[in-house]
Design a protein around this motif. Structure first.
Motif, PDB file in Angstrom:
ATOM      1  N   LYS A  91      70.338  77.335  67.104  1.00  0.00           N
ATOM      2  CA  LYS A  91      68.915  77.533  67.372  1.00  0.00           C
ATOM      3  C   LYS A  91      68.251  76.166  67.489  1.00  0.00           C
ATOM      4  CE  LYS A  91      66.608  80.237  64.493  1.00  0.00           C
ATOM      5  NZ  LYS A  91      66.285  81.236  63.435  1.00  0.00           N
ATOM      6  N   GLU A 112      69.778  78.831  71.818  1.00  0.00           N
ATOM      7  CA  GLU A 112      68.568  79.639  71.673  1.00  0.00           C
ATOM      8  C   GLU A 112      67.440  78.624  71.500  1.00  0.00           C
ATOM      9  OE1 GLU A 112      69.555  82.326  68.290  1.00  0.00           O
ATOM     10  OE2 GLU A 112      67.770  83.402  69.047  1.00  0.00           O
ATOM     11  N   PRO A 133      65.065  76.376  62.873  1.00  0.00           N
ATOM     12  CA  PRO A 133      66.070  75.964  63.858  1.00  0.00           C
ATOM     13  C   PRO A 133      67.095  75.018  63.239  1.00  0.00           C
ATOM     14  CG  PRO A 133      64.098  74.664  64.156  1.00  0.00           C
ATOM     15  CD  PRO A 133      63.789  75.653  63.070  1.00  0.00           C
TER      16      PRO A 133
END
Ligand SMILES: Cc1ncc(COP(=O)(O)O)c(CN[C@H](CF)CCC(=O)O)c1O
Length: 364
Positions: A91, A112, A133
Motif C-alpha cells: 500500500k 495500491e 500505507p
C-alpha cells in the motif's frame, strides 16, 4: 512571434558555467581512464557517492555514508528499482495534489496507491494514520505543486507514525530544496529520523539541468542490505563521465557558486513576475506566495474551464500548466476560478511583461 514559457519543468541554463563544466570534464577524462573503461558500480562510482553524501550532509543535514547512496538517471527509475524489491500487495500513499509521474509509476507497478489530501501543514497525518500505507511519498521541503513548507511539528508526527510499526517508510522527495528566497532552509526530514525510516530522494535536475538525468536516493541500512542482495548484477544507468565531472564540479566549489547565483537570479525573476501579475490582474488573482522553488501557484477568477484555458494558452503561444495536471483523482472543481502553476525558470526577465499580457488574454 514565437512561444513564451511559464513552464515549471525546466532549469534556466542561460547562466550555467559550461566553460567550468568542460574544465572538470577534461580532468575527469585525464585522471579516470580506468573508471571510464569499466562498467561502474551498481550504485554509481564510489568517489561521486562520497562527494554527494558529504554535500547533502552540509546543505541538508542528511546523515549517511557513501555506501547508502544510489545514483541513477532520474527519480522515477531509481524508485522503480528500489520499490520493485518489495513483496506483493504493498500500500502506497501520495500527496494530492501531487507528483502525478510518481503516482502513475506506482499504479503501473501494481501498488495500491492512495492520494491523500493536504492541510495547511502538508499531508494530512490523520488520513495517513487511517490508511496505514507501507510507503508514503511526500515533498516536505516545498510541497509539489502547492509549495507548502512542512513545519517541524508535522515532520515529527510523520516520523512517529513511521516508527510505530515495522515495514513503514517515508520517501522524502527533496527535489528543489536548494531554492529558498529569504526564508530559512529547514533541514531534511531525514535529518530528524532516528529510526531509519526515511528514503531521501535528491536530484540535480533543478540545480544543473533536467537533461543530465542525474538523481540519487539515500537508503536506510535495512533497505540497503536488501538492495545489495537484489542488485549485485546491476549495471549502473548513469553516464560515468558526467558523474565524475559532477564530482569535480562540486569539489571545485563551482556547484555551490552556481546554486547561489541561481538563487539570486530566480529571486529577481520571481519578484518581477509577481509584480507584473499583480499589476495586470489586480484582485482577479490570488498568488500563493511561498518564497521557494522554481514555481508558484496562482488562482484566477474566471468562469472558463481548464480545457478552454489550455486551448487558449496554445493559441496565445504560452506554455503553462494547470492544477488539473496534479489533481490525482481528476476531480478538480471548476466554474468560478482556476489554478495555474507558474514557473519562472524558462522565461527571460525582459519577456515577463509580454508573457503576462498573453496570460491575461488567455484568461479574459
Ligand atoms: C516532485 C518532483 N520530484 C522530482 C523531480 C525530479 O525528477 P528527476 O529529474 O527524475 O530527478 C521533479 C521534476 N519535475 C519534472 C520536471 F520539472 C516534471 C514535473 C511535472 O511532471 O509536472 C519533481 O517535480
Amino acid at each position: 512571434e514565437g512561444w513564451l514559457s511559464l513552464s515549471h519543468m525546466t532549469a534556466d541554463i542561460s547562466m550555467f558555467p559550461f566553460k567550468e563544466w568542460m574544465k572538470c570534464e577534461k580532468i575527469a577524462i585525464k585522471n579516470h581512464k580506468n573508471e571510464l573503461s569499466d562498467i561502474s558500480h551498481p550504485q554509481g562510482p564510489y568517489l561521486v557517492r562520497k562527494t554527494i553524501s558529504r554535500m547533502i550532509a552540509l546543505t541538508r543535514g542528511v546523515k549517511c555514508e557513501p555506501e547508502q547512496v544510489i545514483i541513477g538517471p532520474g527519480t522515477q527509475p531509481l524508485l522503480r528499482q528500489v520499490l520493485g524489491m518489495q513483496r506483493e500487495n504493498i500500500k502506497a500513499a501520495i500527496e494530492n495534489p501531487g507528483y502525478s509521474r510518481i503516482y502513475q509509476l506506482l499504479k503501473d507497478m501494481n501498488f495500491e496507491v492512495f492520494p491523500i489530501d493536504l492541510d495547511k501543514k502538508g499531508i494530512d497525518i490523520k488520513k495517513v494514520e487511517a490508511l496505514n500505507p507501507h510507503f508514503l511519498f511526500i515533498t516536505p521541503s516545498h510541497q509539489f505543486p502547492t509549495g507548502i513548507i512542512m513545519p517541524i511539528s508535522r515532520r515529527i508526527e510523520l516520523l512517529n507514525w513511521a516508527s510505530a510499526s515495522e515495514g513503514r517508510y517515508i520517501v522524502e522527495d527533496d527535489y528543489d530544496s536548494e531554492f529558498k528566497y529569504g526564508t530559512d532552509n529547514i533541514p531534511s526530514l531525514q535529518s530528524l529520523d532516528r529510526n531509519q525510516r526515511v528514503i531521501y530522494a535528491g536530484t540535480f535536475s533543478k540545480t544543473i539541468m533536467p537533461s543530465f538525468r542525474i538523481s540519487y536516493l539515500v537508503l536506510p541500512p535495512d533497505l540497503l542490505r536488501e538492495y545489495k542482495r537484489h542488485f549485485s548484477y546491476w549495471i549502473q544507468g548513469s553516464n560515468t563521465l558526467n558523474l565524475i565531472t559532477l564530482h569535480y564540479f562540486i569539489e571545485s566549489g563551482e556547484y555551490a557558486k552556481h546554486v547561489k547565483r541561481m538563487n539570486n537570479h530566480y529571486e529577481m525573476k520571481r519578484e518581477n513576475l509577481i509584480k507584473e501579475l499583480k499589476w495586470k490582474f489586480r484582485n482577479d488573482i490570488k498568488i500563493k506566495n511561498v518564497p521557494a522553488g522554481l514555481h508558484f501557484i496562482a488562482e484566477f477568477k474566471t468562469d472558463k474551464g481548464y480545457k478552454e484555458i489550455e486551448e487558449r494558452a496554445k493559441k496565445e503561444k504560452l506554455e503553462i500548466y494547470s492544477m488539473k495536471r496534479f489533481n490525482l483523482l481528476g476531480n478538480i472543481e471548476e466554474g468560478k476560478k482556476i489554478i495555474l502553476i507558474i514557473g519562472f525558470a524558462n522565461i527571460k526577465n525582459e519577456d515577463i511583461p509580454v508573457a503576462v499580457d498573453r496570460l491575461y488574454r488567455v484568461i479574459y
